[in-house]
Design a protein around this motif. Sequence first.
Motif, PDB file in Angstrom:
ATOM      1  N   CYS A   1      -3.295 -45.464 -52.216  1.00 29.29           N
ATOM      2  CA  CYS A   1      -3.202 -44.388 -51.330  1.00 29.29           C
ATOM      3  C   CYS A   1      -1.508 -43.641 -51.608  1.00 29.29           C
ATOM      4  CB  CYS A   1      -3.109 -44.790 -49.923  1.00 29.29           C
ATOM      5  SG  CYS A   1      -5.219 -45.331 -49.534  1.00 29.29           S
ATOM      6  N   LEU A   2      -0.197 -44.349 -51.289  1.00 33.83           N
ATOM      7  CA  LEU A   2       1.081 -43.648 -52.027  1.00 33.83           C
ATOM      8  C   LEU A   2       0.480 -43.567 -52.905  1.00 33.83           C
ATOM      9  CD1 LEU A   2       3.481 -43.253 -51.707  1.00 33.83           C
ATOM     10  CD2 LEU A   2       4.119 -45.681 -52.586  1.00 33.83           C
ATOM     11  N   ALA A   3       0.254 -42.825 -54.256  1.00 38.01           N
ATOM     12  CA  ALA A   3       0.169 -42.165 -55.357  1.00 38.01           C
ATOM     13  C   ALA A   3      -0.184 -41.177 -55.468  1.00 38.01           C
ATOM     14  CB  ALA A   3      -0.578 -43.298 -56.678  1.00 38.01           C
ATOM     15  N   GLY A   4      -1.302 -40.822 -54.055  1.00 37.81           N
ATOM     16  CA  GLY A   4      -2.686 -39.555 -54.373  1.00 37.81           C
ATOM     17  C   GLY A   4      -1.165 -39.378 -53.227  1.00 37.81           C
ATOM     18  N   TYR A   5      -0.021 -39.923 -52.065  1.00 35.47           N
ATOM     19  CA  TYR A   5       0.194 -38.366 -51.428  1.00 35.47           C
ATOM     20  C   TYR A   5       0.986 -38.002 -52.317  1.00 35.47           C
ATOM     21  CZ  TYR A   5       3.559 -37.336 -48.005  1.00 35.47           C
ATOM     22  OH  TYR A   5       4.830 -36.557 -47.221  1.00 35.47           O
ATOM     23  N   LEU A   6       1.725 -38.937 -52.978  1.00 40.39           N
ATOM     24  CA  LEU A   6       3.159 -38.606 -54.085  1.00 40.39           C
ATOM     25  C   LEU A   6       2.692 -37.472 -54.637  1.00 40.39           C
ATOM     26  CD1 LEU A   6       5.471 -41.319 -54.275  1.00 40.39           C
ATOM     27  CD2 LEU A   6       5.668 -39.452 -52.721  1.00 40.39           C
ATOM     28  N   GLY A   7       0.999 -37.327 -55.502  1.00 44.97           N
ATOM     29  CA  GLY A   7       0.818 -36.664 -56.122  1.00 44.97           C
ATOM     30  C   GLY A   7       0.056 -35.427 -55.293  1.00 44.97           C
ATOM     31  N   GLY A   8      -0.524 -35.553 -54.033  1.00 45.61           N
ATOM     32  CA  GLY A   8      -0.995 -34.327 -53.120  1.00 45.61           C
ATOM     33  C   GLY A   8       0.561 -33.503 -52.477  1.00 45.61           C
ATOM     34  N   ARG A   9       2.303 -34.315 -53.085  1.00 46.64           N
ATOM     35  CA  ARG A   9       2.940 -32.992 -51.897  1.00 46.64           C
ATOM     36  C   ARG A   9       3.613 -32.111 -53.258  1.00 46.64           C
ATOM     37  NH1 ARG A   9       3.967 -32.492 -47.506  1.00 46.64           N
ATOM     38  NH2 ARG A   9       6.351 -31.870 -47.790  1.00 46.64           N
ATOM     39  N   PHE A  10       3.495 -33.517 -54.275  1.00 44.41           N
ATOM     40  CA  PHE A  10       3.620 -32.498 -56.014  1.00 44.41           C
ATOM     41  C   PHE A  10       2.707 -31.439 -56.050  1.00 44.41           C
ATOM     42  CE2 PHE A  10       3.976 -32.221 -60.540  1.00 44.41           C
ATOM     43  CZ  PHE A  10       5.022 -31.971 -61.176  1.00 44.41           C
ATOM     44  N   ALA A  11       1.941 -31.578 -55.723  1.00 46.31           N
ATOM     45  CA  ALA A  11       0.225 -30.986 -56.126  1.00 46.31           C
ATOM     46  C   ALA A  11       1.443 -29.404 -55.213  1.00 46.31           C
ATOM     47  CB  ALA A  11      -0.849 -30.749 -56.341  1.00 46.31           C
ATOM     48  N   VAL A  12       1.367 -29.495 -53.780  1.00 46.64           N
ATOM     49  CA  VAL A  12       1.938 -28.588 -53.540  1.00 46.64           C
ATOM     50  C   VAL A  12       2.952 -27.417 -53.408  1.00 46.64           C
ATOM     51  CG1 VAL A  12       2.748 -28.072 -51.210  1.00 46.64           C
ATOM     52  CG2 VAL A  12       0.272 -29.994 -51.521  1.00 46.64           C
ATOM     53  N   PHE A  13       3.898 -28.935 -53.940  1.00 47.18           N
ATOM     54  CA  PHE A  13       5.276 -27.757 -55.034  1.00 47.18           C
ATOM     55  C   PHE A  13       5.393 -26.725 -56.182  1.00 47.18           C
ATOM     56  CE2 PHE A  13       9.170 -28.009 -58.297  1.00 47.18           C
ATOM     57  CZ  PHE A  13       9.619 -27.596 -56.798  1.00 47.18           C
TER      58      PHE A  13
END
Length: 212
Positions: free
Chosen positions: A181-193
């Motif tokens: 879940c943490l990897a998914g969240y960080l990946g999502g934030r990076f994708a938005v960036f």
Amino acid sequence: MSTASPAAAAVRISLRELLVLAAAAAVGCAAMQSADEMWLAVVGSGMLLAFMAMAVLAVVERGARQAFAIGFVLCATIYRVLLVGSGQEMDPYAGRLPTSRLLRTAYEAVRDEWYVDAATGRRFRRRDNPAAADAASKQDALQQQLSGWTPLGALKATAYYAGEKPVRAEFMALGHALITCLAGYLGGRFAVFVYAGRVRREALASTTATPL
């Protein structure tokens, strides 16, 4: 995250998001402390629901929300593939991923060995009575060495090993679910960036190309 302002959404974390992250961290810490079948079912179900929701958003949403969902699904999937591909990550002492080694440190910090007093039937932890636990361990080892030619009843144990808590397989499965879940969240934030950067570049190119 707002689709109208992806650049701001990429760097801003709302108060609601902070509260959700704090609540998730608290639940994760409580789950890791106990790490039993109930917590594993709760966290595993939450991870599955989050993954399915993000998969749907990755298809039907647009803008920054879609970028977040795509990043979440991709990173969570990659991490789970690495876990399955290794085949050893559910053992804290055999896992090779850096996250497995971190979980091993956490496991050793919360792990307790439990014993049962043969006379009273009372359960106790190694740290509460290390002398009795050491004696029980030595007695078990001696009995295993002599069991081939000595009657099992010839050695009377004063205490018996009753297992470890949390169980290492459940602890590792729970920990990897939380890390997914943490990897998914960080990946999502990076994708938005990344998405916000693309929007800025496109807007700049459009402004530059517009004749005065």
